[in-house]
Design a protein around this motif. Structure first.
Motif, PDB file in Angstrom:
ATOM      1  N   LYS A  18     -63.039  99.222  -4.586  1.00  0.00           N
ATOM      2  CA  LYS A  18     -64.242  98.778  -5.312  1.00  0.00           C
ATOM      3  C   LYS A  18     -64.332  99.654  -6.631  1.00  0.00           C
ATOM      4  N   GLN A  19     -64.680 101.025  -6.009  1.00  0.00           N
ATOM      5  CA  GLN A  19     -65.101 102.062  -6.950  1.00  0.00           C
ATOM      6  C   GLN A  19     -63.805 102.229  -8.087  1.00  0.00           C
ATOM      7  N   ALA A  20     -62.435 101.987  -7.312  1.00  0.00           N
ATOM      8  CA  ALA A  20     -61.291 102.111  -8.620  1.00  0.00           C
ATOM      9  C   ALA A  20     -61.113 101.165  -9.516  1.00  0.00           C
ATOM     10  N   GLY A  21     -61.839 100.067  -9.359  1.00  0.00           N
ATOM     11  CA  GLY A  21     -61.856  98.786 -10.159  1.00  0.00           C
ATOM     12  C   GLY A  21     -61.132  97.713  -9.518  1.00  0.00           C
ATOM     13  N   PHE A  22     -61.078  97.730  -8.209  1.00  0.00           N
ATOM     14  CA  PHE A  22     -60.383  96.300  -7.753  1.00  0.00           C
ATOM     15  C   PHE A  22     -61.541  95.466  -7.090  1.00  0.00           C
ATOM     16  N   VAL A  23     -61.528  94.179  -7.467  1.00  0.00           N
ATOM     17  CA  VAL A  23     -62.389  93.399  -6.848  1.00  0.00           C
ATOM     18  C   VAL A  23     -61.702  92.455  -5.927  1.00  0.00           C
ATOM     19  N   LEU A  24     -62.148  92.638  -4.595  1.00  0.00           N
ATOM     20  CA  LEU A  24     -61.790  91.714  -3.505  1.00  0.00           C
ATOM     21  C   LEU A  24     -62.396  90.395  -3.480  1.00  0.00           C
ATOM     22  N   MET A  25     -61.820  89.303  -3.515  1.00  0.00           N
ATOM     23  CA  MET A  25     -62.278  88.179  -3.476  1.00  0.00           C
ATOM     24  C   MET A  25     -62.320  87.298  -2.121  1.00  0.00           C
ATOM     25  N   SER A  26     -63.460  86.632  -1.918  1.00  0.00           N
ATOM     26  CA  SER A  26     -63.506  85.762  -0.664  1.00  0.00           C
ATOM     27  C   SER A  26     -63.065  84.497  -1.106  1.00  0.00           C
ATOM     28  N   GLY A  27     -62.763  83.773   0.124  1.00  0.00           N
ATOM     29  CA  GLY A  27     -62.301  82.283   0.129  1.00  0.00           C
ATOM     30  C   GLY A  27     -60.784  82.338  -0.550  1.00  0.00           C
ATOM     31  N   ASP A  28     -60.367  81.244  -0.992  1.00  0.00           N
ATOM     32  CA  ASP A  28     -58.944  80.853  -1.468  1.00  0.00           C
ATOM     33  C   ASP A  28     -58.714  81.067  -2.876  1.00  0.00           C
ATOM     34  N   PHE A  29     -59.267  82.380  -3.351  1.00  0.00           N
ATOM     35  CA  PHE A  29     -59.072  82.816  -4.427  1.00  0.00           C
ATOM     36  C   PHE A  29     -58.613  84.149  -4.626  1.00  0.00           C
ATOM     37  N   PRO A  30     -57.619  84.468  -5.653  1.00  0.00           N
ATOM     38  CA  PRO A  30     -56.783  85.535  -5.824  1.00  0.00           C
ATOM     39  C   PRO A  30     -57.775  87.027  -6.192  1.00  0.00           C
TER      40      PRO A  30
ATOM     41  N   ASN B 278     -69.686  60.893  -2.894  1.00  0.00           N
ATOM     42  CA  ASN B 278     -70.792  59.899  -3.337  1.00  0.00           C
ATOM     43  C   ASN B 278     -70.226  58.653  -3.448  1.00  0.00           C
ATOM     44  N   THR B 279     -70.970  57.918  -2.877  1.00  0.00           N
ATOM     45  CA  THR B 279     -70.724  56.311  -2.735  1.00  0.00           C
ATOM     46  C   THR B 279     -70.632  55.749  -3.960  1.00  0.00           C
ATOM     47  N   GLY B 280     -71.244  56.329  -4.967  1.00  0.00           N
ATOM     48  CA  GLY B 280     -71.684  55.637  -6.346  1.00  0.00           C
ATOM     49  C   GLY B 280     -70.453  56.394  -7.051  1.00  0.00           C
ATOM     50  N   SER B 281     -70.208  57.503  -7.059  1.00  0.00           N
ATOM     51  CA  SER B 281     -69.387  58.094  -7.836  1.00  0.00           C
ATOM     52  C   SER B 281     -68.439  59.344  -7.083  1.00  0.00           C
ATOM     53  N   LYS B 282     -67.183  59.693  -7.936  1.00  0.00           N
ATOM     54  CA  LYS B 282     -66.406  60.590  -7.226  1.00  0.00           C
ATOM     55  C   LYS B 282     -66.283  61.823  -7.690  1.00  0.00           C
ATOM     56  N   VAL B 283     -67.382  62.294  -8.247  1.00  0.00           N
ATOM     57  CA  VAL B 283     -67.680  63.669  -8.686  1.00  0.00           C
ATOM     58  C   VAL B 283     -67.568  64.647  -7.853  1.00  0.00           C
ATOM     59  N   ILE B 284     -66.669  65.858  -7.843  1.00  0.00           N
ATOM     60  CA  ILE B 284     -66.485  66.708  -6.961  1.00  0.00           C
ATOM     61  C   ILE B 284     -66.686  68.221  -7.665  1.00  0.00           C
ATOM     62  N   ASP B 285     -67.583  69.075  -6.841  1.00  0.00           N
ATOM     63  CA  ASP B 285     -68.028  70.331  -7.544  1.00  0.00           C
ATOM     64  C   ASP B 285     -67.027  71.309  -7.206  1.00  0.00           C
ATOM     65  N   LYS B 286     -66.434  72.056  -8.436  1.00  0.00           N
ATOM     66  CA  LYS B 286     -65.445  72.982  -8.104  1.00  0.00           C
ATOM     67  C   LYS B 286     -66.099  74.192  -7.558  1.00  0.00           C
ATOM     68  N   PRO B 287     -65.249  75.023  -6.416  1.00  0.00           N
ATOM     69  CA  PRO B 287     -65.758  76.022  -5.682  1.00  0.00           C
ATOM     70  C   PRO B 287     -65.759  77.128  -6.691  1.00  0.00           C
ATOM     71  N   VAL B 288     -66.859  77.878  -6.428  1.00  0.00           N
ATOM     72  CA  VAL B 288     -66.987  79.148  -7.567  1.00  0.00           C
ATOM     73  C   VAL B 288     -66.540  80.532  -6.848  1.00  0.00           C
ATOM     74  N   PRO B 289     -65.531  81.181  -7.359  1.00  0.00           N
ATOM     75  CA  PRO B 289     -65.179  82.537  -6.694  1.00  0.00           C
ATOM     76  C   PRO B 289     -66.352  83.548  -6.427  1.00  0.00           C
ATOM     77  N   THR B 290     -66.293  84.246  -5.544  1.00  0.00           N
ATOM     78  CA  THR B 290     -67.335  84.999  -5.275  1.00  0.00           C
ATOM     79  C   THR B 290     -66.739  86.453  -4.663  1.00  0.00           C
ATOM     80  N   PRO B 291     -67.252  87.548  -5.015  1.00  0.00           N
ATOM     81  CA  PRO B 291     -66.573  88.626  -4.598  1.00  0.00           C
ATOM     82  C   PRO B 291     -66.800  88.912  -2.834  1.00  0.00           C
ATOM     83  N   LEU B 292     -65.715  89.604  -2.377  1.00  0.00           N
ATOM     84  CA  LEU B 292     -65.941  89.864  -1.010  1.00  0.00           C
ATOM     85  C   LEU B 292     -66.690  91.005  -0.557  1.00  0.00           C
ATOM     86  N   VAL B 293     -67.711  90.866   0.231  1.00  0.00           N
ATOM     87  CA  VAL B 293     -68.373  92.168   0.717  1.00  0.00           C
ATOM     88  C   VAL B 293     -67.737  92.978   1.842  1.00  0.00           C
ATOM     89  N   ASP B 294     -67.294  94.122   1.452  1.00  0.00           N
ATOM     90  CA  ASP B 294     -66.513  94.752   2.592  1.00  0.00           C
ATOM     91  C   ASP B 294     -66.825  96.245   2.441  1.00  0.00           C
TER      92      ASP B 294
END
Length: 1437
Positions: free
Chosen positions: A50-62, A25-41
């Motif tokens: 997934k049934q065993a309790g492990f969540v695969l994340m999408s994007g640059d998230f562990p 934004n030219t008026g301000s430098k506010v940047i929205d943080k990316p939100v981790p979302t589960p991977l659809v597989d």
């Protein structure tokens, strides 16, 4: 590569779109943080995790775990077991994983630790194992997943190191391999390891390193051997993987044989490996060595280890440092790492330290030594306090042998100064120790260490070096002080500006001038004067202080301090008028010239009243002029000043009627070489000047007393005649380019001296007249010596004939001196060397030959018997031979020669220059004698006669021995003489310069050697091959024998110089060999190799063995051949030396009285001969056995006490002690050599060692048994000394060998024990005899002998017990007996029979030996040793 790029840029089809970054934004430098979302597989993989309790994340998230990792693995395992088709599920699961990791981001996070979900309360921590590691923990998934992960490794290439543009840097190959490290359970370790090694061959180098580093943490223990074998193959094929492979091998458990193979492979790669890899390779090799193979492995490591070095031209230390910091910084860093690796292993492994030291010690030649040898010894000296002495001794031995050269030292300091800086303390300590050595070569090497350290290191180190050198100068030890001053002198000559800041330290030595000799004072003033006057930034304060010191010394009436002032003044003159090589034509400033003149005049005037100070002034000034380092203006001034003085003081015109005067002795014109001089010419006014000096109470012998100085200031002392002439001659040579035409009349001019008629009535003269006569004769000889020094270089036949005539005059006057000294006991001759500090005393206090009583206690050296003079006396004219020492030498008329030994008066004769010996090349010289009309009156043919040849060779031999042969012994006690006295001019040359000059004289020496040999050959031909036939031992014969000995002694001194082994002097040695080769008829080729030269030279000298007249000359020639053989490696020569020495032993040597040679001198020469024979014979033990079985048995069978062996005539009862001692000594040497070698040898070599031990024990038994026949104290002492060493070596090296061989060679081992037992029993008898005889020299050996015999008993018993044979032995009591086997009755025996056993010795007895002289067997309770200290253990077999 391209495929990998495409995959990394593509997105997973199963992944939801990643979070988008908001635009700025030219008026301000506010940047929205990316939100981790589960991977659809929706694949089997995605659903099951997934049934065993492990969540695969999408994007640059562990990824996340909603349960504990153990529960996840349990749930996943249960799901797999409950599936209908488990195999199909595993295949679909594996396919899902492969699809999942196609996305590089998701692949990375599947390898990174997993985050715990915020709503999970049962997890062990906030971070748990990665997805891949969790799946590898499930047995069903592990095999397929291993293949999937490892097959990903080849995708990562060298230039694509898994660095993502939009994520943090991650090393994916390392993350993959981390999944396999320390797994809780591995189903098939071998299969997984094989897969890893398979991936090595198809992966990039960086991935290969990661795989190899991971293998030790994955492989099971049972597969270490197979993995190590494959890694070894890989090590030889790829040099890039050397470091990781060796690191991996270090963490594997290898068998000893496999470790040896791997180590050998590492040694092979060392040559081709990068310098940076060397520390790891060396560390691996050194960590794998054991005590048995340390020396062998380290020797090979040393051979393969090379330090690159380039020697820059050194102009100053600052330039050197800048060059090193630039071009050599990388090399020095690598060198530091290598040495640090070696240092670490040496610090924590004693066997490594010992192995390095032994490996360096075993290097055979100078060319094989490397810079690393010096580094290793410095490390050992630094870290091993208990090995400092060993390192110092090894350094000393290597330098003495010529293996450590100054070139090697300079290479180390020039290329690796930064490395050596870390060991500066050890360098300083080592140099300090070596500088104290009495051996010149070792001392010179220490000087080089100091010099190189000063030039290479920083200012702090320079100050420490100067401080250490000054400490040496203040030590008070003559050799140490000389060496320290030599270092300073060389540093100042080449780097005066760098030494100048430390002048304040050096200047402090001036406070201790009274403790320094004149030669040392000369060096000190030379250093200070150079710093004060030749330095670019002259220091006026030092100049003023020096002027104050010398004025104070010159004004002192004490002769010593006045001489100090003379030397100091002339050193200042030398440096004030110094002419360097670049400004020879420069103009000397008027101030400097006037200062020089005023100093010379001041010294001249202050020394006029003291003859020895004035003579010292003339000698020192002559030496400075001879160096040609003074400015031409100063040289011209000195020449003009002293030319007229000599003519006025010592030369007079010959007047026919002026040959008489009021003198106490008859005056006559003597020694003139020209007839016309009686009618007109000049003469040396000797006797008149001597009479005037005596009347003026001028002390010519030593020092002028204070009360006589005032009376003698105007009297010309004849003591200054020879020094003045030397200065005059050198000035003439300097000003006329060597031409002496202006003073050549002095060569043949006569002397006004004592008439020859006086010598027939010396005994009738008064004491004062005899002393004046002796003084006149000494001055006459010194005049002739200086004349010969001056004109020996002239090539004109007439002048050379006069020089030969002067040599004849010298030999004649020497005979007169001996006659006069015989009648003048207590006479102190006039001084001839004025820079010495010896105290004047009468040398004639020890005249003539020693009485028989004195001979018994006299320590006689070998050189005395060979050359007729002692090395401490340095010269002699007594030419009697070693044979029949009790018989006085006689003249042709049967009258005895004077028994005065002129060797004791050597310091009272002027020194001959080294150039004088060119006269040895003179053949027959024709000298014309002309009348007053210049017509030839007669023509005299002159040649070098035996007396003159003897005179020259004697002096040459002394000079070569002094300059080239290292002293054999050193004592801290004050000696009576000065070893440098009489060698002032010679000491100006280095040993290498002396060797080069001696090589130039070699053709003349060979010519005289051939002529002398021809004399004896002719004598033998006239006597039908007998060297001792009629005509032998005549005066001429004795003279020729003496000349032959001196010729061989001179050649021996030359070829014994250890400098020939250095690369710098290799050309000089080859020149010497070329000279000897040129004397042979068989060598006509122009180009000969070094081996051919050596072979021809050896053959040339070997031929002289046939005509040698006596044993001393034969041993001298043999030693010469040994020295020549040691300089090159020629195995054939050893056989020749053994054959020649054996032939000499089989020859009968008779003295001048026709009787067999004997006496202490003869026995010492004989010992030398036996040592040479046993050292070069192919089988020492066999030769000793032959000597015992043949020679000694023949001697024992003769009934005549004066008889000898028929095979070895040199072996008789008088010489048996020499044979016995040397044979026993070489038995020990042979055993030590036999024990040196590889510890692990094959069965064949082991059996050969048993055979050698059996022979050694047999020889030992023979030597001990002989003592029953030859029971002299010296023989018993030798037996006790060497027998103890023999048994110690047997226990240390022989018994371990017998432990191995006993099961298979029981009979041979038992026979060896039985033979040795006979010897040990005889040794008990010798110990008993020693106590009965109460001989302290023997009883001192008894405790150690009995202790070692007791150890032997227990060691044998331990061997038998170990092999279950202990029942074959039992202990018994051995009675004390004497040498003949008779029982020794003790006090207890006389008192009571029941107490007799207390003095008996317990013995280990073989059960079936019925012939042993033991008592009743003892029970185990009786096998304790009694309280009697005289008891010991023995054994019988």
């Amino acid at each position: 590569m391209g495929k990998a790029k495409t995959k990394r840029k593509s997105a997973s089809t199963h992944a939801s779109p990643g979070p988008k970054r908001s635009k700025k934004n030219t008026g301000s430098k506010v940047i929205d943080k990316p939100v981790p979302t589960p991977l659809v597989d929706d694949s089997t993989f995605g659903e099951m995790v997934k049934q065993a309790g492990f969540v695969l994340m999408s994007g640059d998230f562990p990824n996340e775990l909603s349960v504990d990792q153990a529960m996840f693995q349990l749930n996943l395992g249960k799901a797999l077991k409950h599936s209908a088709d488990q195999k199909q599920v595993i295949e679909e699961f594996t396919t899902g994983i492969q699809n999942h990791i196609e996305d590089p981001v998701r692949f990375k996070y599947s390898l990174l630790p997993t985050a715990t979900a915020t709503d999970c309360e049962s997890a062990r921590s906030g971070s748990q194992d990665s997805l891949m590691r969790l799946l590898l923990g499930i047995d069903e998934f592990q095999p397929s997943l291993v293949n999937v992960l490892l097959e990903k490794l080849p995708e990562f290439m060298e230039d694509q190191d898994s660095m993502f543009d939009y994520t943090e840097a991650s090393n994916l190959p390392r993350l993959i391999l981390n999944q396999f490290r320390w797994l809780d359970r591995v189903l098939n370790s071998q299969e997984m390891t094989d897969k890893m090694l398979e991936m090595v061959s198809v992966s990039s180098v960086s991935v290969q390193r990661e795989i190899i580093s991971c293998i030790p943490e994955v492989v099971s223990d049972k597969e270490h051997t197979s993995v190590a074998t494959k890694l070894q193959e890989l090590l030889l094929s790829s040099s890039d993987l050397t470091v990781p492979i060796l690191d991996a091998l270090t963490n594997l458990n290898l068998t000893y044989d496999l470790m040896i193979e791997v180590r050998n492979a590492a040694l092979q790669t060392l040559v081709s490996a990068e310098l940076g890899d060397h520390p790891v390779i060396i560390k691996f090799i050194l960590q794998s060595v054991k005590k048995d193979d340390a020396v062998e492995v380290i020797s090979e490591l040393r051979n393969n280890l090379e330090f690159t070095s380039s020697v820059p031209e050194r102009s100053s230390s600052s330039q050197l440092h800048s060059k090193q910091r630039g071009s050599n910084s990388k090399t020095n860093d690598s060198t530091l790492l290598i040495l640090d690796s070696i240092k670490t292993n040496m610090r924590f492994q004693k066997v490594v330290t010992g192995g390095w030291v032994k490996a360096i010690e075993n290097v055979p030649t100078a060319s094989d030594h490397k810079v690393v040898d010096i580094f290793i010894l410095l490390i050992a000296h630094t870290i091993a306090a208990n090995r400092k002495k060993t390192v110092e001794s090894l350094f000393r031995a290597k330098v003495r042998a010529g293996f450590f050269t100054e070139g090697l030292l300079e290479k180390a300091f020039s290329s690796h100064a930064q490395v050596l800086r870390d060991y500066f303390t050890s360098i300083l300590s080592l140099a300090s120790v070596l500088l104290r050595s009495p051996e010149k070569s070792v001392c010179l090497f220490a000087c080089s260490i100091y010099r190189q350290a000063f030039l290479a290191f920083d200012m702090y180190c320079k100050q420490e070096v100067i401080g250490s050198i000054v400490a040496h100068i203040g030590s008070g030890l003559e050799g140490e002080v000389d060496a320290g001053l030599d270092v300073l002198l060389s540093l100042v000559d080449q780097n005066a500006s760098e030494v100048a800041p430390f002048t304040i330290f050096i200047k402090g030595v001036l406070d201790y001038l009274a403790n320094l000799s004149m030669q040392q004072i000369r060096k000190l003033f030379s250093v200070l004067a150079a710093l004060a006057f030749r330095n670019v930034s002259d220091n006026p304060s030092i100049q003023d202080e020096l002027h104050i010191v010398i004025r104070k010394q010159l004004s002192n009436n004490n002769p010593k301090y006045k001489r100090i002032g003379v030397i100091g003044s002339l050193m200042i003159v030398r440096n004030m008028a110094y002419r360097s090589g670049t400004d020879q034509e420069g103009k000397l400033s008027s101030d400097a010239f006037s200062g020089v003149k005023s100093l010379i005049e001041m010294v001249r005037s202050s020394s006029n009243g003291m003859p020895e100070a004035s003579a010292l002034f003339l000698d020192e000034l002559a030496t400075i002029m001879e160096e040609r380092q003074l400015h031409p203006d100063v040289e011209e001034y000195i020449g003009d000043l002293f030319l007229n003085d000599f003519q006025d003081d010592f030369v007079v015109d010959i007047q026919a009627d002026n040959v008489s005067g009021n003198y106490s002795l008859p005056l006559k014109e003597e020694f003139g070489l020209e007839v016309e001089e009686s009618q007109g010419g000049v003469a040396i006014n000797l006797l008149p000047l001597l009479s005037k000096a005596e009347r003026a109470h001028l002390n010519l012998g030593s020092l002028v007393s204070d009360d006589s100085e005032t009376e003698s200031t105007q009297i010309v002392s004849p003591l200054c005649m020879a020094p003045h002439f030397r200065l005059l001659r050198i000035c003439e040579q300097v000003q006329h380019d060597g031409d002496l035409e202006g003073i050549d009349a002095l060569l043949g001019c006569p002397l006004y001296t004592v008439s020859n008629d006086v010598f027939s009535k010396v005994a009738s003269l008064s004491k004062e007249e005899r002393e004046m006569l002796c003084t006149c004769l000494f001055l006459t000889i010194n005049w002739f010596r200086e004349v010969v020094n001056a004109f020996s270089g002239l090539t004109d036949p007439d002048m050379r004939g006069k020089v030969l005539a002067r040599l004849r005059n010298i030999t004649e006057v020497q005979k007169h001196i001996q006659t006069c000294l015989e009648e003048t006991p207590g006479f102190i001759p006039p001084m001839a060397t004025f820079d010495s500090d010896y105290i004047q005393s009468s040398p004639s206090g020890k005249r003539g030959r020693k009485t028989k009583e004195k001979k018994k206690n006299a320590a006689v050296s070998l050189d005395d018997s060979i050359t007729g003079h002692s090395s401490t006396q340095n010269t002699t004219l007594d030419t009697t031979q070693s044979g029949s020492p009790e018989k006085e030498p006689t003249t042709e008329n049967g009258k005895a020669f004077p028994s005065i030994d002129l060797a004791q008066y050597r310091t009272h004769f002027r020194e001959l220059d080294i150039e004088v010996f060119n006269i040895l090349g003179c053949g027959q010289v024709s000298r014309r004698v002309v009348d007053s009309d210049l017509h030839t009156q007669e023509e005299v043919v002159l040649r070098l006669r035996p007396p003159e040849l003897h005179f020259l060779l004697e002096d040459l031999s002394l000079k070569l021995d002094h300059a080239l042969v290292a002293p054999k012994r050193f004592t801290f006690l004050k000696t009576k003489g000065n070893k440098n006295a009489g060698f002032t001019h010679l000491n100006r040359f280095s040993p290498r310069q002396i060797a080069k000059r001696a090589v130039k004289l070699l053709p003349h020496l060979c010519q005289h050697l051939e002529s002398t040999s021809a004399f004896f050959q002719t004598l033998m031909a006239d006597n039908d091959g007998l060297i001792d036939g009629p005509g032998s031992h005549s005066p001429e014969y004795n003279e020729m024998v003496s000349c032959l000995n001196l010729l061989l002694k001179s050649l021996l001194s030359l070829f014994s110089w250890n400098g020939f082994q250095s690369s710098e002097s290799k050309t000089v040695f080859e020149d010497a060999l070329t000279v000897l080769t040129a004397r042979t008829k068989s060598s006509k080729r122009s180009q000969l190799t070094s081996k051919q030269l050596h072979k021809n030279a050896f053959t040339y000298l070997e031929k002289f063995m046939e005509t040698l007249p006596d044993l001393p000359s034969a041993v001298l020639l043999l030693r010469l051949l040994v020295s020549l053989d040691e300089l090159t490696d020629a195995p054939d020569n050893r056989k020749k030396l053994a054959s020649l020495s054996e032939g000499l032993l089989k020859r009968e040597w008779l003295g001048s009285d026709g009787q067999r040679e004997k006496g202490a001198k003869h026995n010492e020469v004989l010992q030398r001969l036996i040592k040479i024979y046993l050292s070069h014979t192919p089988d020492t033990l066999k030769s000793i056995q032959d000597l015992c079985a043949i020679g000694i048995q023949e001697l024992m069978s003769t009934e005549d006490k004066k008889g000898c062996s028929t095979t070895y005539p040199t072996l008789h009862r008088a010489s048996f002690g020499s044979f016995y001692r040397v044979m026993f000594e070489h038995v020990i040497i042979c055993i030590k050599d036999m024990c040196v070698g590889k510890a692990s040898v094959g069965p064949r070599m082991t059996e050969q060692r048993l055979i050698r031990w059996t022979m050694a024990v047999r020889v030992f038994q023979i030597l001990i048994t002989m003592l029953k026949e030859f029971d002299a104290r010296n023989n018993l002492s030798s037996a006790l000394k060497y027998a103890r060493q023999f048994i110690e070596l047997f226990l240390r090296h022989g018994m371990p060998l017998l432990d191995k061989l006993f099961p298979n060679h029981r009979d041979d081992v038992m026979a060896l024990f039985k033979t040795l037992q006979q010897s040990t029993r005889n040794l008990h008898h010798i110990c008993g005899h020693s106590k009965v005889a109460k001989d302290v020299s023997l009883t001192n050996h008894v405790p150690a002998m009995k202790r070692i015999l007791e150890q032997f008993v227990y060691r044998v018993k331990a061997l038998l017990t170990m092999h279950n044979c202990h029942e074959a032995f039992w202990l018994g009591n051995l009675k004390n007996r004497d040498l003949q086997g008779e029982e020794i009755l003790t006090q207890q025996t006389n008192d009571s029979d029941s107490e007799a056993g207390d003095d008996d010795e317990e013995e280990l007895v073989l059960s079936d030996d019925s012939n042993s002289d033991h008592e009743e067997p003892t029970t185990p309770n009786d096998q304790e040793k009694g309280d009697n200290d005289e008891e010991s253990y023995s054994e019988s077999f």
